[in-house]
Motif scaffolding. Structure first.
Motif, PDB file in Angstrom:
ATOM      1  N   THR A   1      50.812  35.771  47.495  1.00  0.00           N
ATOM      2  CA  THR A   1      49.928  35.779  46.582  1.00  0.00           C
ATOM      3  C   THR A   1      48.442  36.314  47.174  1.00  0.00           C
ATOM      4  OG1 THR A   1      49.263  33.438  47.371  1.00  0.00           O
ATOM      5  CG2 THR A   1      50.687  33.571  45.479  1.00  0.00           C
ATOM      6  N   PRO A   2      47.641  36.978  46.447  1.00  0.00           N
ATOM      7  CA  PRO A   2      47.909  37.343  45.051  1.00  0.00           C
ATOM      8  C   PRO A   2      49.030  38.554  44.816  1.00  0.00           C
ATOM      9  CG  PRO A   2      45.851  38.372  45.488  1.00  0.00           C
ATOM     10  CD  PRO A   2      46.295  37.519  46.701  1.00  0.00           C
ATOM     11  N   THR A   3      49.773  38.388  43.673  1.00  0.00           N
ATOM     12  CA  THR A   3      50.859  39.350  43.285  1.00  0.00           C
ATOM     13  C   THR A   3      50.097  39.948  42.082  1.00  0.00           C
ATOM     14  OG1 THR A   3      52.685  38.539  44.328  1.00  0.00           O
ATOM     15  CG2 THR A   3      52.921  40.077  42.345  1.00  0.00           C
ATOM     16  N   VAL A   4      49.884  41.180  41.876  1.00  0.00           N
ATOM     17  CA  VAL A   4      49.069  41.647  40.676  1.00  0.00           C
ATOM     18  C   VAL A   4      49.933  42.919  40.023  1.00  0.00           C
ATOM     19  CG1 VAL A   4      46.846  42.437  40.053  1.00  0.00           C
ATOM     20  CG2 VAL A   4      47.060  40.882  41.943  1.00  0.00           C
ATOM     21  N   LEU A   5      50.151  43.037  39.022  1.00  0.00           N
ATOM     22  CA  LEU A   5      50.904  44.195  38.265  1.00  0.00           C
ATOM     23  C   LEU A   5      50.242  44.595  37.031  1.00  0.00           C
ATOM     24  CD1 LEU A   5      53.072  41.529  39.044  1.00  0.00           C
ATOM     25  CD2 LEU A   5      54.483  43.466  39.177  1.00  0.00           C
ATOM     26  N   LEU A   6      49.894  45.749  36.939  1.00  0.00           N
ATOM     27  CA  LEU A   6      49.475  46.421  35.778  1.00  0.00           C
ATOM     28  C   LEU A   6      50.435  46.969  34.775  1.00  0.00           C
ATOM     29  CD1 LEU A   6      47.010  47.031  33.853  1.00  0.00           C
ATOM     30  CD2 LEU A   6      46.768  49.250  35.117  1.00  0.00           C
ATOM     31  N   ASN A   7      50.900  46.424  33.707  1.00  0.00           N
ATOM     32  CA  ASN A   7      51.947  46.912  32.863  1.00  0.00           C
ATOM     33  C   ASN A   7      53.291  46.869  33.659  1.00  0.00           C
ATOM     34  OD1 ASN A   7      50.397  47.131  30.746  1.00  0.00           O
ATOM     35  ND2 ASN A   7      49.488  49.284  31.293  1.00  0.00           N
ATOM     36  N   GLY A   8      53.535  46.029  34.558  1.00  0.00           N
ATOM     37  CA  GLY A   8      54.752  45.966  35.461  1.00  0.00           C
ATOM     38  C   GLY A   8      54.605  46.612  36.714  1.00  0.00           C
ATOM     39  N   THR A   9      53.452  47.415  37.008  1.00  0.00           N
ATOM     40  CA  THR A   9      53.318  48.327  38.301  1.00  0.00           C
ATOM     41  C   THR A   9      52.368  47.615  39.294  1.00  0.00           C
ATOM     42  OG1 THR A   9      53.611  50.283  37.117  1.00  0.00           O
ATOM     43  CG2 THR A   9      52.913  50.241  39.454  1.00  0.00           C
ATOM     44  N   PRO A  10      52.904  47.285  40.508  1.00  0.00           N
ATOM     45  CA  PRO A  10      52.245  46.596  41.342  1.00  0.00           C
ATOM     46  C   PRO A  10      50.813  47.448  41.857  1.00  0.00           C
ATOM     47  CG  PRO A  10      54.480  46.561  42.186  1.00  0.00           C
ATOM     48  CD  PRO A  10      54.334  47.435  40.916  1.00  0.00           C
TER      49      PRO A  10
ATOM     50  N   ASN B   1      38.633  51.840  40.263  1.00  0.00           N
ATOM     51  CA  ASN B   1      40.022  52.247  40.185  1.00  0.00           C
ATOM     52  C   ASN B   1      40.740  51.401  39.081  1.00  0.00           C
ATOM     53  OD1 ASN B   1      40.083  54.527  41.992  1.00  0.00           O
ATOM     54  ND2 ASN B   1      40.647  53.342  43.772  1.00  0.00           N
ATOM     55  N   LEU B   2      40.520  49.977  38.932  1.00  0.00           N
ATOM     56  CA  LEU B   2      40.983  49.422  38.331  1.00  0.00           C
ATOM     57  C   LEU B   2      40.872  49.840  36.710  1.00  0.00           C
ATOM     58  CD1 LEU B   2      43.035  47.188  37.346  1.00  0.00           C
ATOM     59  CD2 LEU B   2      41.262  45.411  37.576  1.00  0.00           C
ATOM     60  N   LYS B   3      39.650  50.177  36.534  1.00  0.00           N
ATOM     61  CA  LYS B   3      39.028  50.522  35.220  1.00  0.00           C
ATOM     62  C   LYS B   3      39.574  51.713  34.802  1.00  0.00           C
ATOM     63  CE  LYS B   3      34.692  48.097  35.542  1.00  0.00           C
ATOM     64  NZ  LYS B   3      32.940  48.217  35.279  1.00  0.00           N
ATOM     65  N   LYS B   4      39.756  52.592  35.973  1.00  0.00           N
ATOM     66  CA  LYS B   4      40.367  54.099  35.631  1.00  0.00           C
ATOM     67  C   LYS B   4      41.981  53.763  35.430  1.00  0.00           C
ATOM     68  CE  LYS B   4      41.764  56.428  39.084  1.00  0.00           C
ATOM     69  NZ  LYS B   4      42.122  57.172  40.372  1.00  0.00           N
ATOM     70  N   TRP B   5      42.609  53.066  36.093  1.00  0.00           N
ATOM     71  CA  TRP B   5      43.960  52.952  35.701  1.00  0.00           C
ATOM     72  C   TRP B   5      44.163  52.340  34.321  1.00  0.00           C
ATOM     73  CZ3 TRP B   5      44.835  49.764  40.957  1.00  0.00           C
ATOM     74  CH2 TRP B   5      44.587  50.647  42.100  1.00  0.00           C
ATOM     75  N   VAL B   6      43.436  51.255  33.978  1.00  0.00           N
ATOM     76  CA  VAL B   6      43.418  50.730  32.686  1.00  0.00           C
ATOM     77  C   VAL B   6      43.239  51.761  31.473  1.00  0.00           C
ATOM     78  CG1 VAL B   6      42.519  49.228  30.993  1.00  0.00           C
ATOM     79  CG2 VAL B   6      43.145  48.491  33.436  1.00  0.00           C
ATOM     80  N   ALA B   7      42.055  52.563  31.755  1.00  0.00           N
ATOM     81  CA  ALA B   7      41.899  53.832  31.019  1.00  0.00           C
ATOM     82  C   ALA B   7      43.093  54.777  30.832  1.00  0.00           C
ATOM     83  CB  ALA B   7      40.596  54.333  31.256  1.00  0.00           C
ATOM     84  N   GLU B   8      43.637  55.224  31.753  1.00  0.00           N
ATOM     85  CA  GLU B   8      44.785  56.151  31.700  1.00  0.00           C
ATOM     86  C   GLU B   8      45.947  55.511  31.077  1.00  0.00           C
ATOM     87  OE1 GLU B   8      43.750  58.192  36.405  1.00  0.00           O
ATOM     88  OE2 GLU B   8      45.409  56.455  36.105  1.00  0.00           O
ATOM     89  N   ALA B   9      46.088  54.222  31.320  1.00  0.00           N
ATOM     90  CA  ALA B   9      47.491  53.512  30.461  1.00  0.00           C
ATOM     91  C   ALA B   9      47.129  53.357  28.964  1.00  0.00           C
ATOM     92  CB  ALA B   9      47.540  52.219  31.232  1.00  0.00           C
ATOM     93  N   ASN B  10      45.863  53.167  28.740  1.00  0.00           N
ATOM     94  CA  ASN B  10      45.375  52.886  27.467  1.00  0.00           C
ATOM     95  C   ASN B  10      45.111  54.363  26.585  1.00  0.00           C
ATOM     96  OD1 ASN B  10      45.862  50.241  28.018  1.00  0.00           O
ATOM     97  ND2 ASN B  10      43.601  49.819  27.775  1.00  0.00           N
TER      98      ASN B  10
END
Length: 267
Positions: free
Chosen positions: A222-231, A245-254
């Motif tokens: 812990t913590p285990t954190v996955l964005l749309n299933g990807t660690p 980077n988290l904001k960037k990754w979310v923007a790319e996914a969305n």
């Protein structure tokens, strides 16, 4: 002499604050050494703790899930719009110090992404620190958080718990009185219904089921954190996790997707 003592005390306090800020900046920047240390710490806790919290499973009683719990086997508490295009899955232990650092650094980012409909966070609760350090603080805090979910106050109480997290070796969260005291920091949560839910361990069985799912889920710690299933913790690919980077990754996914609009339980 008194002046010198006061001056020395101020210097010591400033040095301590600088040290804390340095550690915080290191985590925000996502330096490789700290990221690896964080992950290694989680792996170490899990390895040293394998099976130690199992005895509580049999004594936890019937499974009573908190209001609105969903996901696989009803073990996730969602924060954010149900139709948000991206999902962050987070496995946490309220006694886990790395979880505390993670939440305290990323809290504002999570809330910004949730409020804008870009992201929903699905929290899963683990209890590995109880097995590693002894005590019941992980279980008791998780039950209290589930009770807060019943009251529609999970996000607020979740944040309060991490803002007031005791040292890992302390079992302060093992006292229901401490948890009900912290509920006073959340507007409208400190009620007899909440206190009864905490004292009676209404959701202990659900917490135990969640803890078992963590143990058998193949997670590193812990913590285990996955964005749309990807660690994505401590890094995604070659990039360390940071708020930017988290904001960037979310923007790319969305990209090309509409933000969510549906209300979220407890939000």
């Amino acid at each position: 002499m008194a002046t010198r003592s006061a001056r020395e005390r101020i210097q010591q306090e400033r040095a301590a604050e600088k040290s804390r800020e340095k550690r915080r900046r290191g985590f925000v920047v996502g330096g490789t050494a700290l990221a690896v240390l964080a992950l290694a710490a989680g792996i170490g806790v899990l390895a040293a703790n394998a099976g130690k919290d199992e005895p509580s499973d049999g004594a936890a009683g019937p499974v009573s899930a908190p209001a609105g719990a969903g996901g696989k086997d009803g073990l996730a508490i969602r924060v954010g719009a149900a139709d948000a295009p991206s999902t962050l899955t987070v496995w946490e232990d309220f006694r886990c110090p790395i979880c505390g650092q993670f939440e305290n650094v990323f809290r504002d980012t999570f809330h910004q992404l949730e409020d804008s409909g870009q992201l929903k966070v699905e929290y899963h609760l683990a209890t590995i620190i109880d097995g590693n350090m002894g005590g019941t603080g992980s279980v008791r805090a998780a039950n209290a958080a589930a009770c807060a979910q019943d009251a529609g106050k999970f996000p607020q109480f979740h944040d309060v718990l991490y803002e007031n997290q005791p040292e890992e070796t302390s079992d302060a969260f093992g006292k229901n009185s401490r948890l009900t005291e912290l509920a006073g920091k959340v507007d409208g949560l400190s009620t007899q219904r909440f206190t009864d839910c905490v004292d009676k361990g209404v959701h202990d069985g659900w917490v135990s089921k969640s803890a078992a799912a963590f143990r058998t889920g193949g997670f590193a710690g812990t913590p285990t954190v996955l964005l749309n299933g990807t660690p994505v913790f401590p890094k995604k690919g070659n990039e360390n996790i940071t708020p930017a980077n988290l904001k960037k990754w979310v923007a790319e996914a969305n990209k090309g997707k509409q933000p969510g609009k549906a209300g979220a339980p407890g939000a």
